[in-house]
Write a protein that holds these residues in place. Sequence first.
Motif, PDB file in Angstrom:
ATOM      1  N   ASN A  61       0.819  -1.219   0.000  1.00 17.27           N
ATOM      2  CA  ASN A  61       0.000   0.000   0.000  1.00 17.27           C
ATOM      3  C   ASN A  61       0.856   1.274   0.000  1.00 17.27           C
ATOM      4  O   ASN A  61       0.634   2.184   0.803  1.00 17.27           O
ATOM      5  N   ARG A  86       2.095   4.770  -0.883  1.00 19.17           N
ATOM      6  CA  ARG A  86       1.524   6.011  -1.430  1.00 19.17           C
ATOM      7  C   ARG A  86       2.545   7.126  -1.306  1.00 19.17           C
ATOM      8  O   ARG A  86       3.275   7.205  -0.326  1.00 19.17           O
ATOM      9  N   THR A 100       2.416  11.387  -2.031  1.00 22.98           N
ATOM     10  CA  THR A 100       1.860  12.639  -2.531  1.00 22.98           C
ATOM     11  C   THR A 100       2.916  13.706  -2.288  1.00 22.98           C
ATOM     12  O   THR A 100       3.365  13.895  -1.160  1.00 22.98           O
ATOM     13  N   GLU A 132      -0.114  13.250  -6.774  1.00 19.37           N
ATOM     14  CA  GLU A 132      -0.142  11.907  -6.191  1.00 19.37           C
ATOM     15  C   GLU A 132       0.626  10.961  -7.111  1.00 19.37           C
ATOM     16  O   GLU A 132       0.089  10.484  -8.112  1.00 19.37           O
ATOM     17  N   LYS A 174      -0.317   5.610  -5.846  1.00 16.97           N
ATOM     18  CA  LYS A 174      -1.671   5.541  -5.287  1.00 16.97           C
ATOM     19  C   LYS A 174      -1.935   4.216  -4.580  1.00 16.97           C
ATOM     20  O   LYS A 174      -2.953   3.570  -4.817  1.00 16.97           O
ATOM     21  N   GLY A 175      -0.971   3.777  -3.790  1.00 22.36           N
ATOM     22  CA  GLY A 175      -1.187   2.553  -3.022  1.00 22.36           C
ATOM     23  C   GLY A 175      -0.761   1.310  -3.789  1.00 22.36           C
ATOM     24  O   GLY A 175      -1.602   0.469  -4.090  1.00 22.36           O
ATOM     25  N   HIS A 204       0.361   5.897 -13.992  1.00 33.18           N
ATOM     26  CA  HIS A 204      -0.434   6.816 -13.169  1.00 33.18           C
ATOM     27  C   HIS A 204      -0.436   6.402 -11.699  1.00 33.18           C
ATOM     28  O   HIS A 204      -1.464   6.473 -11.019  1.00 33.18           O
ATOM     29  N   GLY A 205       0.687   5.927 -11.214  1.00 31.39           N
ATOM     30  CA  GLY A 205       0.829   5.608  -9.787  1.00 31.39           C
ATOM     31  C   GLY A 205       0.187   4.316  -9.353  1.00 31.39           C
ATOM     32  O   GLY A 205       0.066   4.061  -8.154  1.00 31.39           O
ATOM     33  N   THR A 206      -0.236   3.483 -10.314  1.00 37.18           N
ATOM     34  CA  THR A 206      -0.798   2.183  -9.934  1.00 37.18           C
ATOM     35  C   THR A 206      -0.123   1.084 -10.758  1.00 37.18           C
ATOM     36  O   THR A 206       0.333   1.324 -11.877  1.00 37.18           O
TER      37      THR A 206
END
Lengths: 315, 257
Positions: free
Chosen positions: A9, A11, A13, A19, A22-23, A211-213
Amino acid sequence: MQPALSIKNLRKTYDDQFEALKGIDLDVAKGDFFALLGPNGAGKSTTIGIICSLVRKTEGLVTIFGHDIDKDFSAAKQFVGVVPQEFNFNQFEKPLDILVAQAGYYGIKADIARSRAEKYLRQLGLWERRNEISRTLSGGMKRRLMIARALIHEPQLLVLDEPTAGVDIELRRSMWEFLKQINDQGTTIILTTHYLEEAESLCRNIAIIDHGTIVKNTSMKALLKQLDRETFILDVREELSESPKLEGYPVTLVDGHCLEVDVTKGQSINEIFIELNGLNIHVISMRSKANRLEELFFDMVEKNLVDVDGGQDNE
Amino acid sequence: MNNSQKWIAFDTILRREIRRFLRIWPQTLVPPIITIVLYFVIFGQLIGSRIGDMSGLPYIQFVAPGLIMMSVITNSYSNVVSSFFGSKFQRNIEELLVSPTPNWIILLGYVAGGMSRGLGVGLIVTVLSLYFAEFSIHSLPVTIAIVLMTSLMFSLAGLINAIFAVSFDDISIIPTFVLTPLTYLGGVFYSIELLDPFWSNLSMINPVLYMVNAFRYGIIGITDIPIVWAFLIVGLFSTLLFFLALRLLEKGSRLRS
């Protein structure tokens, strides 16, 4: 078995509220050669920055060989060596001094540091330049110097952020050989690269981040199996004026001696040769048009872009 | 990291710092020596001979301790601020940040490097000053203690400046607009007894005044202020600056994104 790297998880920011992660969840097995791919700004360098503590995470848990980077940072850092994307050594110092000093930061005695520095500088072809000012080294030499520096404390996890960017193909291949050798000796390697051919030929497992995932996390074999279409380029002996008709295979005439044939999953390449033979066309060479991983990568990133933007234009 | 490994890390930073200022000696060692020699020639001999005595001493003898202290202050400060900011600018500070070296070792390593240059230049200037002025040491413990503490304090201040700095301008603002006026108005060239009560009292808030006077006391035995105040003030400032610098390193301010 305990993973070399475990991320839960995670994250991030940034201060400007961007961000970046995103986890994300990610496990890299011990001994793996792992590719972390993604377009620019996807979150790769942020992830690497957090692993080597140059970026502060907002939330989440990162453990390296079971050591939490927050609670047990000293032990965790002993396990990691990092090769960053940009040159980050003192350009006025000599390669040998840079390596010996880096070893000192890990508490390694000077005599051991010097012998290891010699070992890695020799392996990476820099020993003859050891006493020259680093600024005078070529771009490829500087990259190799950063690899030697990352290995000086003999880490069990080596993280390379675009290690072959701007390096000519000959040198790139020699660096691949070196990295394979390091990996064969038991060092876990995480690699980010823009050269998808590099990831395909070196890595056993892969995660695609966008995109952060994490949009895909699987083995290279499993990922390549997902490819349902591949385009082959055939060079033919006879000069053709129009593209031959092959049953079930779309064919495009590129020029008089060159054809492009699309092959979908389940079809056989043999049938193409049989049909061309029947038309008295002889193939003299064949190659895949694009890197297979590249095609999948673009498919996934494009799909993710549509998901994220809701299919809307984003201008 | 065990204690032996921490010592190796500290020793590595210190050696690297010393190697840096020795490598660029025309920038780090020669200018302060030339500057101080000029001060001795101009203020000590040419003008000093017309000024006469100051606090009952020949002027050149009066200014010598202040000039030595001034070189210690400026060199301690400028070594750490330029070295640490240079590491940030070239990003080779990341070599330390990715390593298991604790922040307090990084802090002590850079500060020890700054002190090495400050004290080294101070020693050279002291030897040079013997050519221009005669003096013997009045109190060796006071002299050594105050020079060490002052060098420590300004090395810490230089590190904090470097942590906050984002451009080369930022590392010259404090030395130009704060350090130089404080040093020049810190009783290096005059005794505050010469000033009007208002200016004399105002001078008392200048910490450099205490350091210069304590050092002058250590060397020639005269001071404008009680030297116990000098140790208290330098000790207090050094402690505050140490914990502030450590806090900034722990937080990764301007170092980790």
